[in-house]
Design a protein around this motif. Structure first.
Motif, short mmCIF file in Angstrom:
data_model
loop_
_atom_site.label_atom_id
_atom_site.label_comp_id
_atom_site.label_asym_id
_atom_site.label_seq_id
_atom_site.Cartn_x
_atom_site.Cartn_y
_atom_site.Cartn_z
N TYR A 1 1.77 14.43 -13.82
CA TYR A 1 0.96 13.20 -13.90
C TYR A 1 -0.71 13.72 -14.54
O TYR A 1 -0.68 14.64 -14.08
CB TYR A 1 0.86 13.24 -11.76
N ARG A 2 -0.99 12.23 -14.04
CA ARG A 2 -2.16 11.98 -14.76
C ARG A 2 -3.34 11.25 -14.05
O ARG A 2 -3.62 10.48 -14.08
CB ARG A 2 -2.27 12.51 -16.27
N ASN A 3 -2.89 11.73 -12.68
CA ASN A 3 -3.86 10.94 -11.54
C ASN A 3 -4.91 10.88 -11.33
O ASN A 3 -5.23 12.26 -11.92
CB ASN A 3 -2.88 11.22 -10.19
N ALA A 4 -5.75 9.70 -10.76
CA ALA A 4 -7.15 9.96 -10.44
C ALA A 4 -7.35 8.98 -9.51
O ALA A 4 -6.99 7.62 -9.24
CB ALA A 4 -7.75 9.88 -11.90
N PRO A 5 -8.21 8.83 -8.22
CA PRO A 5 -9.26 7.87 -7.88
C PRO A 5 -9.43 6.52 -8.37
O PRO A 5 -9.85 6.97 -9.51
CB PRO A 5 -10.22 9.02 -6.49
N PRO B 1 -6.82 8.34 -3.38
CA PRO B 1 -7.56 7.99 -2.96
C PRO B 1 -8.12 6.66 -3.61
O PRO B 1 -8.47 6.56 -4.37
CB PRO B 1 -8.57 8.71 -2.57
N VAL B 2 -8.49 4.97 -2.94
CA VAL B 2 -8.64 4.07 -3.39
C VAL B 2 -9.04 3.62 -1.98
O VAL B 2 -9.41 3.78 -0.76
CB VAL B 2 -7.21 2.92 -3.44
N VAL C 1 0.71 -1.58 -0.10
CA VAL C 1 0.11 0.41 0.25
C VAL C 1 0.87 1.00 -0.23
O VAL C 1 1.81 1.42 1.23
CB VAL C 1 -0.50 -0.10 1.33
N LEU C 2 0.68 2.14 -0.93
CA LEU C 2 1.90 3.28 -1.29
C LEU C 2 1.48 4.54 -0.20
O LEU C 2 1.76 4.08 1.17
CB LEU C 2 1.77 3.65 -2.74
N TRP C 3 0.37 4.86 0.05
CA TRP C 3 -0.48 5.55 0.85
C TRP C 3 -0.97 4.74 1.92
O TRP C 3 -2.52 5.70 1.25
CB TRP C 3 -0.52 7.15 0.72
N PRO C 4 -1.26 4.68 3.03
CA PRO C 4 -2.21 4.30 3.56
C PRO C 4 -3.54 5.23 4.29
O PRO C 4 -4.67 5.25 4.34
CB PRO C 4 -1.64 3.90 5.10
N TRP C 5 -3.14 6.56 4.26
CA TRP C 5 -4.11 7.06 4.59
C TRP C 5 -4.72 7.44 3.31
O TRP C 5 -5.92 8.91 3.35
CB TRP C 5 -2.84 8.82 5.66
N LYS C 6 -4.98 7.14 2.33
CA LYS C 6 -5.14 7.52 1.19
C LYS C 6 -6.28 5.71 0.97
O LYS C 6 -6.45 5.67 -0.70
CB LYS C 6 -4.00 7.75 0.38
#
Length: 179
Positions: free
Chosen positions: A119-123, A90-91, A65-70
């Motif tokens: 970056y072109r990120n999205a949940p 977020p996931v 898990v890269l970032w638990p807070w997300k």
């Protein structure tokens, strides 16, 4: 023409400071992913780092898990051995979901049209009762509908409606789940 020297993290928020990020990486790579770490301890570690996790969640070893807070997970969900939740964004995973062995949920990508490769990120959202089968990949910005299935080894780059099966060979409707 792409010029990777111009890439920056502009506009990307990791959500925590460098000390918390480093501490998580240390915990993840020593205890969290280890075969001897009990599943309930993995859940407790994720919660301690800010993840929202429901009751009865099973997280197997070698999960990253890269970032638990997300991360948000509903009740009675299983995350299989070697799954990778690459959650730059977020996931959200619902209840009674199965994310099978070595599946990848990847919220990050790059804009291939920009010279700086920004970056072109999205949940990602996985709705209640869905199944992400072994070695399947769910890409940034996708919602997997309730009781939908992403078949083993398939790559999903668009939303998948409720009660739909997506495989490497195509997509088709499923029957109602049996009680």
């Amino acid at each position: 023409m792409r010029d990777l020297r111009t890439f920056t993290l502009s506009g990307y928020d990791k959500g925590r400071g460098i000390a918390v990020q480093a501490l998580w990486f240390c915990v993840m790579n020593t205890l969290f992913m280890a075969w001897f770490c009990p599943a309930r301890v993995r859940v407790a570690l994720l919660r301690a780092f800010g993840a929202q996790i429901g009751e009865g969640v099973l997280i197997r070893h070698r999960v990253r898990v890269l970032w638990p807070w997300k991360l948000s997970i509903g009740d009675h969900t299983w995350i299989g051995e070697g799954a990778w939740l690459l959650n730059l964004e977020p996931v959200t995973i619902g209840s009674h979901v199965c994310v099978s062995q070595e599946a990848l949920l990847c919220t990050g990508s790059h804009d291939h049209r920009s010279t700086d490769f920004r970056y072109r990120n999205a949940p990602i959202r996985v709705e209640d009762g869905a199944w992400i089968a072994a070695r399947a990949t769910v890409l940034a910005g996708v919602t997997v509908g309730p009781h939908a299935v992403v078949g083993a080894g398939a790559v999903l780059g668009r939303d998948l409606p409720e009660l739909t099966l997506h495989t490497a060979d195509g997509t088709r409707a499923l029957k109602e789940p049996t009680p």
